[in-house]
Design a protein around this motif. Structure first.
Motif, mmCIF file in Angstrom:
data_model
loop_
_atom_site.group_PDB
_atom_site.id
_atom_site.type_symbol
_atom_site.label_atom_id
_atom_site.label_comp_id
_atom_site.label_asym_id
_atom_site.label_seq_id
_atom_site.Cartn_x
_atom_site.Cartn_y
_atom_site.Cartn_z
ATOM 1 N N THR A 269 0.818 -1.217 0.000
ATOM 2 C CA THR A 269 0.000 0.000 0.000
ATOM 3 C C THR A 269 0.849 1.264 0.000
ATOM 4 O O THR A 269 2.032 1.258 0.351
ATOM 5 C CB THR A 269 -1.000 0.070 1.184
ATOM 6 O OG1 THR A 269 -0.332 0.450 2.380
ATOM 7 C CG2 THR A 269 -1.751 -1.227 1.361
ATOM 8 N N CYS A 270 0.194 2.346 -0.376
ATOM 9 C CA CYS A 270 0.871 3.639 -0.438
ATOM 10 C C CYS A 270 1.254 4.140 0.950
ATOM 11 O O CYS A 270 2.138 4.995 1.085
ATOM 12 C CB CYS A 270 -0.002 4.664 -1.152
ATOM 13 S SG CYS A 270 -1.515 5.102 -0.285
ATOM 14 N N VAL A 273 4.834 3.270 1.597
ATOM 15 C CA VAL A 273 5.715 4.142 0.814
ATOM 16 C C VAL A 273 5.743 5.545 1.419
ATOM 17 O O VAL A 273 6.799 6.187 1.477
ATOM 18 C CB VAL A 273 5.258 4.171 -0.657
ATOM 19 C CG1 VAL A 273 6.071 5.179 -1.455
ATOM 20 C CG2 VAL A 273 5.381 2.784 -1.281
ATOM 21 N N ARG A 274 4.582 6.014 1.865
ATOM 22 C CA ARG A 274 4.542 7.316 2.550
ATOM 23 C C ARG A 274 5.526 7.340 3.717
ATOM 24 O O ARG A 274 6.229 8.339 3.932
ATOM 25 C CB ARG A 274 3.121 7.568 3.052
ATOM 26 C CG ARG A 274 2.952 8.830 3.916
ATOM 27 C CD ARG A 274 1.766 8.681 4.850
ATOM 28 N NE ARG A 274 1.897 7.545 5.755
ATOM 29 C CZ ARG A 274 0.893 7.057 6.490
ATOM 30 N NH1 ARG A 274 -0.313 7.589 6.401
ATOM 31 N NH2 ARG A 274 1.101 6.024 7.298
ATOM 32 N N PRO A 287 7.238 0.439 -6.611
ATOM 33 C CA PRO A 287 6.079 -0.399 -6.281
ATOM 34 C C PRO A 287 5.940 -1.569 -7.247
ATOM 35 O O PRO A 287 6.227 -1.446 -8.439
ATOM 36 C CB PRO A 287 4.900 0.566 -6.439
ATOM 37 C CG PRO A 287 5.357 1.532 -7.496
ATOM 38 C CD PRO A 287 6.841 1.722 -7.219
ATOM 39 N N ILE A 292 1.699 -4.312 -4.160
ATOM 40 C CA ILE A 292 1.388 -3.040 -3.501
ATOM 41 C C ILE A 292 -0.103 -2.804 -3.304
ATOM 42 O O ILE A 292 -0.536 -2.080 -2.418
ATOM 43 C CB ILE A 292 1.994 -1.867 -4.307
ATOM 44 C CG1 ILE A 292 2.016 -0.573 -3.486
ATOM 45 C CG2 ILE A 292 1.234 -1.628 -5.612
ATOM 46 C CD1 ILE A 292 3.152 -0.451 -2.562
ATOM 47 N N GLU A 297 -3.319 1.175 -6.522
ATOM 48 C CA GLU A 297 -2.411 1.617 -5.471
ATOM 49 C C GLU A 297 -1.058 2.025 -6.041
ATOM 50 O O GLU A 297 -0.412 2.953 -5.527
ATOM 51 C CB GLU A 297 -2.246 0.522 -4.427
ATOM 52 C CG GLU A 297 -1.742 0.999 -3.090
ATOM 53 C CD GLU A 297 -2.760 1.809 -2.288
ATOM 54 O OE1 GLU A 297 -2.440 2.170 -1.135
ATOM 55 O OE2 GLU A 297 -3.865 2.097 -2.800
ATOM 56 N N ARG A 300 -1.349 5.517 -6.976
ATOM 57 C CA ARG A 300 -1.291 6.405 -5.808
ATOM 58 C C ARG A 300 0.162 6.622 -5.387
ATOM 59 O O ARG A 300 0.545 7.731 -4.982
ATOM 60 C CB ARG A 300 -2.116 5.821 -4.664
ATOM 61 C CG ARG A 300 -3.612 5.775 -4.973
ATOM 62 C CD ARG A 300 -4.426 5.176 -3.837
ATOM 63 N NE ARG A 300 -5.807 4.973 -4.267
ATOM 64 C CZ ARG A 300 -6.427 3.801 -4.352
ATOM 65 N NH1 ARG A 300 -5.778 2.697 -3.989
ATOM 66 N NH2 ARG A 300 -7.669 3.714 -4.766
ATOM 67 N N VAL A 301 0.956 5.573 -5.480
ATOM 68 C CA VAL A 301 2.387 5.713 -5.200
ATOM 69 C C VAL A 301 3.036 6.637 -6.229
ATOM 70 O O VAL A 301 3.894 7.466 -5.887
ATOM 71 C CB VAL A 301 3.070 4.336 -5.190
ATOM 72 C CG1 VAL A 301 4.591 4.481 -5.109
ATOM 73 C CG2 VAL A 301 2.561 3.487 -4.029
ATOM 74 N N LEU A 304 2.512 10.099 -5.183
ATOM 75 C CA LEU A 304 3.449 10.473 -4.124
ATOM 76 C C LEU A 304 4.815 10.827 -4.709
ATOM 77 O O LEU A 304 5.447 11.810 -4.295
ATOM 78 C CB LEU A 304 3.604 9.319 -3.122
ATOM 79 C CG LEU A 304 2.438 9.045 -2.167
ATOM 80 C CD1 LEU A 304 2.716 7.784 -1.349
ATOM 81 C CD2 LEU A 304 2.212 10.228 -1.238
#
Length: 388
Positions: A269-270, A273-274, A287, A292, A297, A300-301, A304
């Protein structure tokens, strides 16, 4: 596009002896993946991949069980077009109504690990379905390709100090201007890894990109020692220097060197990574769409990466389905500039599908076929499906 059926197949295919390689994972003799198939009432099918391991081999029985016993009952009768809503439902489980009503996650206990891998395969298949239903490539649904083509780098590099230059030169002779080699505990000492990188650079010259991947096997002091040893050899990035369980340690390694640090293929998941970003641990985010949380998702990465002005380089070590998912995300993301292409023994990227996977002069063209552009060879699937 009402979902009528969801199926999962654990495929395990042997790798030819001459194409096997040995790394810190041992001798890789076979390749595994979980093929996810979502079928609508109209008979349209979408295909995705879920993975039980970042590398080539891993038991996928639990993924098959998760898809067919946990996710399938939620999916049957749903409109396959509602990809984001379905993702939220699968991630929040029985509390999904709270999540949708209040606009935040109420995640299930399995919010990391193989459950997210299973969701990844379903999500990938749903994007494939939507592209096919609209007769467009998935990249068009994500906003279109940022570039007409992108360079690929050849991912391999297991040979010893005497053979690594020749091995990587063989990749370059195929048209690649970037190569990745493995380092870390497989070399027994940091000094031997440094010597292999030095040998590679001496043979390849200054103009070929070299990435080094430690598979998370160094300690923090070892990773720092490696960085000092290869500082003059112009690595494009140093990948997974230490265990993904230690993001603060990765940040410490990054702070000690000018070599860009890459990681992310082991993250779910993001949110994971966050956290890497918040620790200031990475320069390159990697990812894996089959781990992921799917294409949704992975995008979403990608957002980011764009917000933090980091490089996006999806991990594309898998079957043709996760490869095309990664390629699709890369082309749809402004932060991606290079794509991984496996040169290890990988029957899942060639023999599993009906289409031909091509890289021309080291370049990959933007996806142009409907959906993800690849379909399974059912004879191959039948031959290598494992009983669960």
């Amino acid at each position: 596009m009402i979902i009528e059926n969801v199926e999962a197949y654990w495929l395990r295919c042997p790798i030819e002896d001459v194409k096997q390689h040995r790394s810190d994972y041992g001798l890789l003799t076979h390749f595994d993946m979980a093929l996810i198939v979502v079928t609508t009432e109209e008979g349209l099918q979408g295909f995705g991949e879920a993975k039980a391991a970042v590398g080539s081999s891993g038991v996928c029985a639990s993924i098959v069980s998760c898809v067919e016993q946990e996710l399938k009952p939620v999916l049957i009768g749903q409109d396959a077009k509602n990809i984001t809503r379905i993702w939220e439902q699968l991630y929040s489980g029985s509390r999904d109504h709270y999540a949708l009503a209040r606009g935040r996650k109420f995640p299930i206990l399995g919010r990391r690990g193989l459950t997210i891998s299973a969701i990844s395969g379903v999500d990938m298949a749903l994007w494939d379905l939507k592209g096919k239903s609209l007769d467009v490539p998935v990249v068009e649904l994500l906003g279109g390709a940022c570039r007409e083509q992108m360079p690929a780098y050849a991912s391999g590099g297991w040979a010893d100090v005497d053979g690594i230059g020749e091995q990587l030169s063989g990749y370059v002779s195929k048209g690649f201007d970037g190569v990745k080699m493995r380092v870390g505990v497989m070399d027994s000492t940091v000094a031997k890894s440094v010597a292999r990188v030095k040998a590679a650079r001496e043979v390849l010259g200054p103009d070929i990109k070299i990435m080094a991947d430690a598979h998370g096997t160094y300690s923090v002091p070892e990773a720092k020692q490696f960085c000092r040893g290869v500082e003059d050899f112009d690595l494009y990035w140093f990948e997974e220097p230490i265990s993904p369980d230690n993001p603060m340690g990765t940040a410490e390694v990054r702070a000690s060197t000018s070599i860009p640090i890459a990681a992310g293929e082991s993250e779910y998941t993001c949110f994971d990574v966050r956290d890497l970003i918040n620790h200031r641990a990475i320069d390159v985010i990697q990812p894996d769409a089959a781990i992921i949380g799917g294409i949704s998702e992975a995008m979403r990465v990608g957002h980011l990466a764009q917000a933090w002005q980091l490089e996006l380089a999806p991990h594309c070590w898998g079957s043709a389905f996760s490869f095309m998912a990664g390629v699709t995300v890369a082309f749809a993301s402004p932060s991606a500039t290079v794509i991984e292409f496996s040169l290890g023994g990988n029957p899942m990227i060639y023999e599993l599908i009906n289409e031909k996977m091509e890289v021309e002069k080291g370049m990959i063209k933007a996806p142009g076929s409907t959906g993800l552009g690849v379909t399974p060879n059912w004879d191959f699937v039948k031959e290598y499906t494992q009983r669960v």
